[in-house]
Design an enzyme around this catalytic site. Structure first.
Site, PDB file in Angstrom:
ATOM      1  N   GLY A 140     106.219  68.391  53.384  1.00  0.00           N
ATOM      2  CA  GLY A 140     106.748  69.693  52.975  1.00  0.00           C
ATOM      3  C   GLY A 140     107.024  70.624  54.148  1.00  0.00           C
ATOM      4  O   GLY A 140     108.033  71.330  54.162  1.00  0.00           O
ATOM      5  N   GLY A 185     107.961  62.358  54.338  1.00  0.00           N
ATOM      6  CA  GLY A 185     107.200  61.186  53.907  1.00  0.00           C
ATOM      7  C   GLY A 185     107.991  59.890  53.880  1.00  0.00           C
ATOM      8  O   GLY A 185     107.665  58.929  54.573  1.00  0.00           O
TER       9      GLY A 185
END
Ligand code: 3PG
Ligand code: MG
Length: 402
Positions: free
Chosen positions: A381, A358
């Site tokens: 993730g 991110g």
């Protein structure tokens, strides 16, 4: 993993009037009912347009947020539909469910070539449990399953793993592109390989660091986590963000790197300030000169230059996490400078550069170089778990599908 391990849209055959459940990532940032970053929507364009143009009924299956198995209107996927329609330049319809006979009947009525978003998979408790009964009810809506959501591939859910086992399953174009890029970067890379691992905390990236020292020739550590390594080496980091309790762990990682002939690069000059806010008074100092009331907020220009020289000797780069507190000026300088070097080397054809996570995507966008990297993953993730060397269940399920 290689591109031959799973089937792609090249293998899918005639899809005219077939209902195709396409698992995509619609987990986009929203504010006041509007999509604020459409990167993930753009990622699904190739697969969706290809299938629609071939006359399939394209059913988009996705989660949004974490409603934890409850039908909560604030987690509906309906508000994503207008933005998606603009991105695709096509009509996109919506169905208020993603499982069961009623919805299956509705999908049967769709025209060939149409695109329809199904409601949030996580409204069903069986989604995260990968419950067989839910998988069966979802499978009623489609004849074929396509997974185009690498960013959800670390989740063993009904809509990622369950459907791949029940229906004929294929990787979508984004998934295919992502897996091929990741394979080139760490699966089967050209050496020397460098990894940039930055971000606030060592504790959140311990497995990434352990894996990187085994796989790469140069490990560049930045961000708050560099402070933890410096402190472990006896450097007084003043008031810097630092996990002092992880000194032994940090030293063990440095030791493992030594054994594996991986050179770890820690900054030797840093930018410090007494306050963490935009544009405070700063000093650029040697790491041994940080004052007791100062914080390290970026790596220094001499370190950036040395790291640029390292990148010039490398063939492959994997980047996760910023080098400094890049969201607060001027502590974005090192991240921007090194990202620009990596982008320039990539453009010259000297470096294969892959970045993900991110913050990393935000940092590269801020540096204006995201498009110049060889590949930038939209996954958070899943990208980290891939860097940790973990098996991603969503990818595994595609490989096992026949
Ligand atoms: C993401 O945003 O990283 C993916 O969409 C996965 O979401 P999750 O972390 O809620 O599973
Ligand atoms: Mg996530």
């Amino acid at each position: 993993m290689s591109d031959n391990d799973f089937k792609t849209l090249d293998d899918i055959g005639d899809v005219t009037s077939k209902r195709i459940l396409v698992r995509v990532d619609l987990n986009v940032p929203m504010a006041n009912g509007e999509v604020t970053d459409d990167t993930r929507l753009r990622a699904l364009i190739p697969t969706v347009t290809e299938l629609a143009d071939k006359g399939a009924k394209v059913l988009l299956l996705a989660h949004f947020g974490r409603p934890k198995g409850e039908e909560r209107p604030e987690f509906s996927l309906k508000p994503v539909v207008p933005a998606l329609s603009v991105i695709l330049g096509r009509d996109v319809s919506f169905l208020p469910g993603c499982a069961g006979q009623d919805m299956a009947d509705e999908t049967g009525k769709l025209a060939n070539g149409s695109i329809c978003v199904l409601e949030n998979t996580r409204f069903h408790p069986g989604e995260e449990a990968n419950d067989d009964a839910l998988v069966e009810q979802m499978a009623k809506l489609g004849d074929i399953f396509v997974n185009d959501a690498f960013s959800a591939a670390h989740r063993a859910h009904a809509s990622t793993v369950g459907l791949a086992k029940l229906l004929p399953a294929y990787a979508g174009r984004s998934m295919e592109r992502e897996l091929n890029a990741l394979d080139k970067a760490l699966g089967n890379p050209e050496h020397p390989v460098a990894a940039v691992v930055g971000g606030a905390k060592v504790s959140s990236k311990l497995d990434v660091l352990r894996q990187m020292v085994e796989k790469v020739d140069h490990l560049i550590i930045g961000g708050g986590m560099a402070n933890t390594f410096l402190a472990a080496r006896g450097v007084d980091v003043g008031k810097s963000l630092c996990e002092h309790d992880l000194a032994d762990t940090a030293n063990a990682i440095l030791e493992a790197a030594d054994q594996a002939h991986c050179t770890v690069h820690l900054p030797y000059d840093v930018v410090v300030a007494k306050e963490f806010r935009p544009n405070p008074p700063t000093r650029t100092v040697n790491v041994h000169e940080v004052g007791p009331d100062e914080m390290i907020l970026d790596i220094g220009p001499a370190a950036v230059e040395a790291l640029s020289d390292v990148l010039k000797t490398c063939k492959t780069l994997v980047w996760n996490g910023p080098l400094g507190a890049f969201e607060t000026p001027p502590f974005d300088v090192a991240t921007v400078a090194l990202a620009k070097t990596a982008a320039a080397l990539t453009k010259e054809g000297q470096l294969l550069s892959v970045a993900g996570g991110g913050d990393t995507v935000a940092a590269l966008n801020h540096a204006g170089v995201a498009d110049d990297f060889s590949f930038v993953s939209t996954a958070g993730g899943a990208f980290l778990e891939w860097m940790e060397g973990k098996v991603l269940p969503g990818v595994e399920a595609l490989k096992q599908s026949d």
